[in-house]
Design a protein around this motif. Structure first.
Motif, PDB file in Angstrom:
ATOM      1  N   UNK A  40      -0.146  -7.352   7.274  1.00  0.00           N
ATOM      2  CA  UNK A  40       0.256  -8.384   6.319  1.00  0.00           C
ATOM      3  C   UNK A  40       0.315  -7.823   4.901  1.00  0.00           C
ATOM      4  N   UNK A  41      -0.629  -6.928   4.583  1.00  0.00           N
ATOM      5  CA  UNK A  41      -0.610  -6.369   3.231  1.00  0.00           C
ATOM      6  C   UNK A  41       0.630  -5.504   2.994  1.00  0.00           C
ATOM      7  N   UNK A  42       0.973  -4.648   3.948  1.00  0.00           N
ATOM      8  CA  UNK A  42       2.152  -3.797   3.792  1.00  0.00           C
ATOM      9  C   UNK A  42       3.408  -4.644   3.605  1.00  0.00           C
ATOM     10  N   UNK A  43       3.501  -5.729   4.365  1.00  0.00           N
ATOM     11  CA  UNK A  43       4.645  -6.634   4.247  1.00  0.00           C
ATOM     12  C   UNK A  43       4.674  -7.289   2.866  1.00  0.00           C
ATOM     13  N   UNK A 133      -3.362   2.302  -0.798  1.00  0.00           N
ATOM     14  CA  UNK A 133      -2.084   1.664  -0.493  1.00  0.00           C
ATOM     15  C   UNK A 133      -1.201   2.595   0.336  1.00  0.00           C
ATOM     16  N   UNK A 134      -1.199   3.876  -0.031  1.00  0.00           N
ATOM     17  CA  UNK A 134      -0.406   4.851   0.721  1.00  0.00           C
ATOM     18  C   UNK A 134      -0.851   4.906   2.170  1.00  0.00           C
ATOM     19  N   UNK A 135      -2.158   4.831   2.388  1.00  0.00           N
ATOM     20  CA  UNK A 135      -2.670   4.859   3.760  1.00  0.00           C
ATOM     21  C   UNK A 135      -2.182   3.655   4.562  1.00  0.00           C
ATOM     22  N   UNK A 136      -2.242   2.466   3.971  1.00  0.00           N
ATOM     23  CA  UNK A 136      -1.822   1.254   4.683  1.00  0.00           C
ATOM     24  C   UNK A 136      -0.327   1.260   4.957  1.00  0.00           C
ATOM     25  N   UNK A 137       0.474   1.711   3.993  1.00  0.00           N
ATOM     26  CA  UNK A 137       1.920   1.739   4.216  1.00  0.00           C
ATOM     27  C   UNK A 137       2.269   2.787   5.272  1.00  0.00           C
ATOM     28  N   UNK A 143       6.869  -2.701   8.353  1.00  0.00           N
ATOM     29  CA  UNK A 143       6.618  -3.978   7.674  1.00  0.00           C
ATOM     30  C   UNK A 143       6.775  -3.847   6.164  1.00  0.00           C
ATOM     31  N   UNK A 144       6.424  -2.686   5.617  1.00  0.00           N
ATOM     32  CA  UNK A 144       6.671  -2.445   4.199  1.00  0.00           C
ATOM     33  C   UNK A 144       8.175  -2.500   3.913  1.00  0.00           C
TER      34      UNK A 144
END
Length: 227
Positions: A40-43, A133-137, A143-144
């Motif tokens: 959800x965060x990446x989106x 943030x880079x890790x999550x994306x 989704x990003x």
């Protein structure tokens, strides 16, 4: 004990029966040891970089606003769902404006989750991701990209002609386009496409195109036509 301490019996029962201290739903996962819902965060990060902004209000509260075209109700629902997943203890509002709906949420900790916040338009300041943030994306590049393309992109039908048997034949093919004035945001889009091995090209400084069949097929799994 309830009368002596002035604490409700329900709270005392929670203290007695609970496994220990709980993280409140209003706590920030970046300021505590909480966990962000990565997908959800990446989106939502893609949506924020495309059509989102933070505004400072009274008492340290910020409003997160994602501008969504009224023509695409599904995208409005998705923006609201992703926002609620990050801040589940408060309602997500839909504010009608001229030609668009603003998905709005209020929280003191939105700048913790979107450190790209700053004065002025995004294309006039540096936009870089932090390490977390880079890790999550990297874990959720599709989704990003969904957030980016649903904000500042589209899926269109292109056409071209070529000679076949001495005659010009017209054929159509789908293509994804992404436009943004920020060179930094454009570079993030290119990087996420590279993570998925999707070929892209830059017909203009502020426009990106994905037209090769295999690349379009991958984006169709993550994005698809707007609705």
């Amino acid at each position: 004990m309830s009368r002596l301490l002035g604490v409700s019996r329900a709270t005392l029962r929670d203290w007695r029966d609970g496994p220990g201290a709980k993280v409140r739903l209003t706590d920030c996962p970046r300021c505590t040891d909480g966990q962000l819902p990565g997908a959800d965060y990446a989106h939502l990060l893609g949506l924020y970089l495309g059509d989102g902004c933070l505004s400072a209000l009274k008492k340290g509260v910020y409003s997160l606003r994602i501008a969504c075209d009224n023509k695409y109700p599904r995208l409005i629902d998705e923006a609201a769902t992703a926002t609620a997943a990050l801040h589940p203890s408060r309602p997500v509002h839909r504010v009608q404006a001229v030609g668009y709906t603003a998905v709005v949420s209020y929280w003191k900790h939105w700048p913790c989750l979107f450190p790209q916040h700053g004065p002025g338009p995004k294309h006039q300041r540096e936009i870089k991701l932090t390490n977390w943030q880079t890790t999550l994306v990297t874990e959720h590049p599709g989704l990003f990209l969904r957030g980016l393309f649903n904000s500042d992109g589209c899926r269109v039908a292109n056409w071209a002609t070529r000679p076949v048997g001495g005659e010009l034949k017209r054929y159509e093919y789908p293509r994804y386009q992404f436009s943004n004035e920020s060179a930094d945001i454009m570079a993030l889009c290119q990087w996420a496409l590279d993570l998925l091995a999707i070929p892209w090209r830059m017909p203009r400084r502020n426009a990106l195109s994905v037209a090769r069949r295999e690349g379009v097929a991958v984006l169709d799994r993550y994005i698809g036509p707007k609705s």
